[in-house]
Design an enzyme around this catalytic site. Structure first.
Site, PDB file in Angstrom:
ATOM      1  CE  LYS A 255     -10.995  -0.117  -0.870  1.00 46.89           C
ATOM      2  NZ  LYS A 255     -11.477  -0.950  -0.371  1.00 46.89           N
TER       3      LYS A 255
ATOM      4  CG  ASP B   3      -2.227  -0.745   1.695  1.00 44.57           C
ATOM      5  OD1 ASP B   3      -2.492  -1.365  -0.205  1.00 44.57           O
ATOM      6  OD2 ASP B   3      -2.948  -1.315   2.238  1.00 44.57           O
TER       7      ASP B   3
END
Length: 428
Positions: free
Chosen positions: A406, A306
């Site tokens: 999100k 990520d």
């Protein structure tokens, strides 16, 4: 929604960073539905992934009460006759809650949004089938339908694509009574720090499972106990704020723990190699990052994929070639992040080559090109391109900027609190 950023006002100042780790919050919720007694989760946040996890817990029959900044989870004591779980866009929810739902002998149907359904899940089905779960749907059929109960046993698990299903199996096994310990052997594991994070959270619920290399050992107990969990601030969300600071600003994030088990805390290592100014306070806690040098880096992000978008943003302004390893981990995200990063950073005038398992980023110390960025419905692309925008020659527009909901709904408001010039141009 379209967001316009003006590069003349890079982020400067101090921010009380309150964006909680959705990785921790979702894992804590999963443990809470399996524990005996009512658990409290403090500061879980309001990201769409956490809200999805809350709804799944309720679909599993648990009661989740929201009281200001606290979740009270009252586990279900009765087996449901039929379970329908909607994982929306959360890969962690899909892979973690499926083994937990399979503890029941009732039929379970798993629904999710289109982009998540397109990702590979055969490794999840193989693992659960090996534990006695009967799949009623075909490999490429949605919703995913199966019947338990899942049985606790010694097992080998393919962990070469993700570790999220391993977390689900660890939690499920930990709730099953057994006379002896159980061993999970990981085959070609990735994201080991995320497994360690899961084991650390599990300890809060009375289960002291351990990892010995590629083997997870689950104790015989099978009795998880309720607890109070306080969710710490999220390093993956912080990464793009820190990248923006290293590129062109000076930001201090109060409440961010440098001594964290979160995999994405590894960005501190990358920032150090990059030449950014770094100050760490472990007492408050706090982390300050400011622009100093912008040097090309070589960094392995295999265990913290990520971070790739934030790392690319940093490398885009380093004069020369940077090499980022672990690019294979980018294939099955909200977008194919390797291709998305390549396409969108080319608009800034930055060339990215994808070769084997690496990204080669050819940065430029001169100002980046302004332009219009397509997020490809990927929250981390939106945040990384916003960070890079502060080194552009002019204004940068981020299309579909609402995708940050999100993981980090406050991303753009927090940048404004840090003095950034950001304007909303409304919807598309």
């Amino acid at each position: 929604m379209i967001i316009q950023l003006n590069s003349s006002h890079p982020p400067h100042g101090t921010l009380f960073f309150k964006r909680p780790s959705k990785s921790i919050a979702q894992r804590a919720l999963a443990c809470a539905v399996l524990a005996e007694g009512n658990s409290q989760i403090i500061g879980a946040g309001n990201s769409s992934d956490v809200l999805t996890a809350i709804n799944i817990c309720r679909s599993l029959g648990s009661k989740v009460h929201i009281e200001e900044d606290k979740l009270i989870v009252e586990p279900n004591k009765n087996e449901l006759l039929y379970q329908q779980l909607n994982c929306r866009e959360s890969g962690l929810c899909l892979r973690m809650f499926s083994p937990i739902a399979a503890l029941s002998s009732s039929k379970t149907s798993i629904f999710c949004d289109r982009t998540l359904a397109a990702r590979p899940h055969n490794f999840l089905q193989i693992m659960m089938s090996d534990c006695g779960v009967q799949f009623l749907s075909k490999d490429d059929q949605w919703p995913l339908e199966f019947k338990g109960p899942l049985h606790r046993k010694h097992i080998e698990v393919d962990a070469s694509i993700s570790s999220q299903h391993v977390t689900g199996l660890i939690f499920a096994f930990s709730s099953i009574e057994s006379q002896t310990e159980t061993r999970i052997l990981l085959i070609d594991p990735v994201s080991i720090p995320y497994i360690d994070l899961s084991l650390d959270i599990l300890k809060n619920f009375g289960i002291h499972a351990v990892r010995n290399g590629t083997e997870i050992i689950i104790p015989a107990s099978g009795k998880m106990l309720a607890n109070v969990i306080e969710v710490e601030s999220d390093w993956s969300s912080a990464s793009c704020l820190l990248a923006a600071a290293a590129i062109s600003g000076n930001v201090k994030l109060m409440g961010l723990k440098a001594l964290s088990k979160q995999a994405d805390a590894a960005i501190l290592q990358a920032l150090e190699v990059f030449g950014a100014g770094i100050e760490i306070d472990t007492i408050i806690p706090a982390v300050r990052v400011f622009k100093k040098e912008c040097k090309p880096i070589e960094f392995d992000a295999s265990d913290c994929p990520d971070l790739f978008p934030a790392l690319v943003a940093m490398c885009s302004v380093a004069n020369g070639k940077s090499t980022l390893h672990g690019a294979n981990r980018l294939l099955h995200k909200e977008s194919n992040r390797a291709l998305t990063l390549q396409q969108e950073f080319l608009k800034f005038g930055v060339k990215i080559l994808i070769s084997d398992n690496t990204l080669e980023v050819y940065g430029n110390e001169n100002l980046l090109n302004p332009g219009i960025i397509d997020t490809h419905q990927d929250h981390r692309i939106a945040m990384a391109c916003s960070a890079a925008a502060f080194r552009s020659k002019g204004q940068v527009e981020i299309q579909h900027a609402e995708v940050v909901d999100k993981s980090y709904p406050e991303f753009f408001p927090d940048l404004q609190l840090l003095g950034a010039d950001i304007r909303s141009l409304g919807g598309l």
